[in-house]
Write a protein that holds these residues in place. Sequence first.
Motif, short mmCIF file in Angstrom:
data_model
loop_
_atom_site.label_atom_id
_atom_site.label_comp_id
_atom_site.label_asym_id
_atom_site.label_seq_id
_atom_site.Cartn_x
_atom_site.Cartn_y
_atom_site.Cartn_z
N ILE A 147 -85.67 25.35 4.36
CA ILE A 147 -86.97 24.89 4.48
C ILE A 147 -86.95 23.50 4.92
O ILE A 147 -87.66 22.87 5.65
N ASN B 106 -87.65 11.44 9.67
CA ASN B 106 -88.64 10.40 10.10
C ASN B 106 -89.18 9.43 8.91
O ASN B 106 -89.98 9.67 8.29
N LEU C 235 -92.32 7.86 8.03
CA LEU C 235 -93.58 8.64 7.48
C LEU C 235 -93.64 8.52 5.83
O LEU C 235 -92.72 8.16 5.42
N LEU D 144 -88.75 16.32 6.15
CA LEU D 144 -89.70 15.69 6.95
C LEU D 144 -89.48 14.06 6.66
O LEU D 144 -89.53 13.61 7.81
N ALA E 162 -103.36 20.47 0.46
CA ALA E 162 -102.92 20.01 1.64
C ALA E 162 -103.73 20.40 2.92
O ALA E 162 -104.17 19.55 3.93
N GLY E 163 -104.43 21.64 2.66
CA GLY E 163 -105.23 21.91 3.73
C GLY E 163 -106.39 21.34 3.98
O GLY E 163 -107.26 21.76 4.91
N PHE F 160 -89.22 20.96 1.84
CA PHE F 160 -89.74 20.65 3.15
C PHE F 160 -89.88 19.29 3.54
O PHE F 160 -89.63 18.62 4.34
N GLY G 162 -88.87 21.16 7.78
CA GLY G 162 -89.50 19.84 7.75
C GLY G 162 -89.24 18.87 8.73
O GLY G 162 -89.83 18.04 9.40
N ASN H 144 -103.06 14.88 13.27
CA ASN H 144 -103.63 15.57 12.05
C ASN H 144 -103.40 17.06 11.86
O ASN H 144 -104.43 17.68 11.67
N ILE H 145 -102.21 17.48 12.14
CA ILE H 145 -102.26 18.98 12.28
C ILE H 145 -102.12 19.55 10.97
O ILE H 145 -101.85 19.01 10.14
N HIS H 146 -102.48 20.65 11.05
CA HIS H 146 -102.17 21.66 9.85
C HIS H 146 -101.51 22.83 10.14
O HIS H 146 -101.58 23.91 11.23
N VAL H 147 -100.31 22.90 9.21
CA VAL H 147 -99.43 24.01 9.44
C VAL H 147 -99.36 24.77 7.98
O VAL H 147 -98.96 24.16 7.04
N ASN I 228 -107.25 15.47 5.52
CA ASN I 228 -107.40 14.97 7.12
C ASN I 228 -106.08 14.29 7.38
O ASN I 228 -106.19 13.01 7.75
N LEU I 229 -105.05 14.87 7.17
CA LEU I 229 -103.78 14.19 7.40
C LEU I 229 -102.91 15.20 8.17
O LEU I 229 -103.18 16.42 8.16
N ASP I 230 -101.62 14.73 8.41
CA ASP I 230 -100.60 15.88 9.09
C ASP I 230 -100.41 16.55 7.73
O ASP I 230 -99.90 16.04 6.86
N SER I 231 -100.65 17.67 7.79
CA SER I 231 -100.58 18.38 6.47
C SER I 231 -100.02 19.84 6.67
O SER I 231 -99.81 20.55 7.43
N PHE I 232 -99.09 20.29 5.56
CA PHE I 232 -98.05 21.39 5.51
C PHE I 232 -98.27 22.14 4.53
O PHE I 232 -97.96 21.51 3.05
N HIS I 233 -98.54 23.36 4.49
CA HIS I 233 -98.67 24.28 3.40
C HIS I 233 -97.70 25.19 3.40
O HIS I 233 -97.53 26.24 4.35
N ARG J 166 -102.29 7.65 10.16
CA ARG J 166 -101.71 8.49 11.04
C ARG J 166 -100.27 8.87 10.87
O ARG J 166 -99.77 9.86 11.20
N THR J 167 -99.57 7.97 10.00
CA THR J 167 -98.15 8.35 9.59
C THR J 167 -98.03 8.83 7.99
O THR J 167 -96.92 8.73 7.47
N ALA K 4 -91.02 16.76 11.93
CA ALA K 4 -90.94 15.37 12.26
C ALA K 4 -90.34 15.08 13.31
O ALA K 4 -89.99 13.97 13.82
N ALA L 35 -98.31 11.89 5.68
CA ALA L 35 -98.14 13.30 5.83
C ALA L 35 -98.49 14.09 4.33
O ALA L 35 -97.78 13.27 3.27
#
Lengths: 178, 294, 387
Positions: free
Chosen positions: C70, B96, B99, B92, B70-71, B88, C74, C232-235, B74-79, B55-56, C78, B58
Amino acid sequence: MARTEIKIGGFGGQGVILSGYIIGRAASIYDNKYATMIQAFGPEARGSACSAQVIVDEEPIAYPYITRPTMMVLMSQEAYTRFSPELAPGGLLITEEELVSVRTTGQDVRHLSIPATRIAEELGKKMVVNIVMMGYFGAVARVTSKEALRKAVEVSVPKGTQELNLKAFDRGWEYVPA
Amino acid sequence: MSEELYDLETSLPVNPVERFLRMDRLPHIWCPGCGIGTTVNCFAQALESSGLDLRTTAIVSGIGCTGRVAGYMNLDSFHTTHGRAIPFATGLKLANPGLKVVVYSGDGDLSAIGGNHFIHAARRNVDMTVVLINNATYGMTGGQVAPTTPMSAVASTTPYGNFESAFNLPALADSCGAVYVARWTAFHVRHTTKAIKEALLKKGFSFVEILAPCPTLYSRRNKLGDGLAQMLYYQENSEVRHGAETKDVALGFQGKIIVGKFVDRERPTYHEAMDEYYTRKLGEQYVHAVVGGA
Amino acid sequence: MNADPKGVLTGAHFIDGDHACCEGAIAAGCRFVAGYPITPSTEVVERIAERFPYVGGVFIQMEDEIASSIAIQGAVWAGKKAMTVTSGPGFSLMMEHIGLAAMTETPCVFVNVQRAGPSTGLPTQPAQGDMMQVRWGSHGDYQIIAVVPNSPQECFDFTIKAFNLSEQYRVPAFVMMDECVGHMTERVVIPPAEQIDIVPRRWFKGTPDAYEPYRADADLVPSMVKAGDGFNIHVTGLTHDEHGYPNMSVAAQDKLVHRLREKITRNVESIVEYREDQIEGADVVVVTYGITSRTALPAIARARRDGLKVGHLRLVVVWPFPEQRIRELASRVRAFVVPELNLGQIVLEVERCAAGKVPVRLVGHTGGTVHQPDDIYQAIITSGKGR
């Protein structure tokens, strides 16, 4: 008093910018007038002649730069050479007596000088030369009230030096040319 | 999240890494014989064995074939943009610190266009794990020369062979202050999994380089056979040398590959250093950042 | 909601525009700033670096402006409000990440203290040469919001405004200062925190199974979650569907890019802001923004003393541009005069909206200093004499 344009000039390290800041702060925070200060940036701010410009007005200030200063406080020969020709006819010119030798050019100005460096040395700290100048300027120019200018000095100088600076301010204010 | 070995409805076996993947995004885009998918499998198993709270956790990628990882997670993912996954991730993480931040990207993305960010994040010891898949070329754009392409190798922009020196990435990371540096290949799946796990559990800037075949562009153009042939090359030419001086682990064209864990040391992270310094300098006036607040 | 009183320096201050911008950001709730030194914007981040340890903020001086632009994104994902600060050359380096913020709908604030260009130009002198770059600088179709202050007080006020608009519409917002405003020292009154309105992030209130990161609300703006919330977002900067997943179809592109545009164009009436003076019955309308809204005032006053009917329309929000208002005015005034510290940028917008109905006269200036009021006066007089 209508729009007053003031230029402070000297060399880097003399507290030129702080002097402009003190006038502006006195007028805009403690006298409820409007003031805009702009400092000259760039290479000229480091070492050689540097300047600060302050506009004080009863009305909001639209155009932020000075165009024809009516008052000048100059603390170095180079600043005098560079800036004094800009002074408006009938303007007020205040110089540091021992640092600036004023030529009689026939310019229509009211010229006053003060041995601010000597007074500052008498007080034990040459650093406060600009505050002596501010005191004298305040008494002569009457752009702001004495209380406002004195208060602006008190809150603008480094902590622990207030007493000395206020003394310097008072000596400048009270100075009477011989 | 299912941890059953068999799907209760279909009785088909469940892939143990399924819960780490966005199954609705499969099939993936990678070519047959590509090594990236293998490393993702290792990464998923490393996540599993590390016991990290998903959950924490990324993941941040840049652009390119590996940038697509990343895509699929199944995590918080950033492309993000090309080369900028690390800055980035820096934002992040600093915003926090709770994370766990993983940067997963390719050699071109992280060491060419992103090279400046790589060295500075290592220098600052920002707490993140960087997994770099090194296939010695730009795959997504058609096999151009990369800072990791070995001398003499042919690429679409070095049609007569490469005459630039390649980066020795473990040495680069080491010299900039990374606290954990390891290199493995897509052949060494158990070692790779273990290295990623160690990197994930290491506080500070941890770096794992994984050599992976690009059969479609790099191998074909250099007449090195298919993906399997490149795996055989990894098997036959790798030498495990834990603790090797990173200056000695440079790669040459189809030469010996020194693999292993090269660096494992302690340094305060950026966040620890900041907190410690401000606490010492400002005392009780220092206000620690809290999470969120927007 | 109101500002957090811990960050608000309530009172009257004599500070410059750069410092006022810093205080505006803190009052707006900004607690993450990444920046890289560049004249004449550096004072903003210097003050941020000094103030942040006392208000729970994190400042980091990154390795360049690309990284800064950038890193803030990030931090936003968060859960922070975040800002970066720069000037022309650095702003040019940030272009790709303006597009990323627009595409991923990442609310964040960019401050550009404009200096004269192109290239290194005049680092310590003002210009307004980045006004088109801010609108169009990144590739592709997107919209942004830009506000332009003309005083240190407005550097404070408008930085808050930029944060609020950015959060409300989930777009990058820009404070387009200039060297003159940034380095000018004047009285800045910072109100008590309870008098400062702050727009909080549009947090999604439901559960993960009900959440689609790019499913927009009625105003075309989607709600947001942050990393670590269990969604579980994808950005991605790739064209994406409501779920946030890449979708390379023409239909997905069409739908997404239209929404990114329309969330601003359809809400334009709530976003645009301008100030008008003596517009009714005016023959000539002077359109200004930023520092030129001040340097034009002596010229306007003088022309009025000469008997000319001169109106003043001062843009507060330059992007989106108040097209509707300029179109209305074009049908009833005799001419527009547009002074700006460039050789013609916003004048192109005025011309576009005037659509040939009335002449539009540029008073251009390459920067390095501000206009002489006389130049603007002459343009007003010439325009007032007829077509």
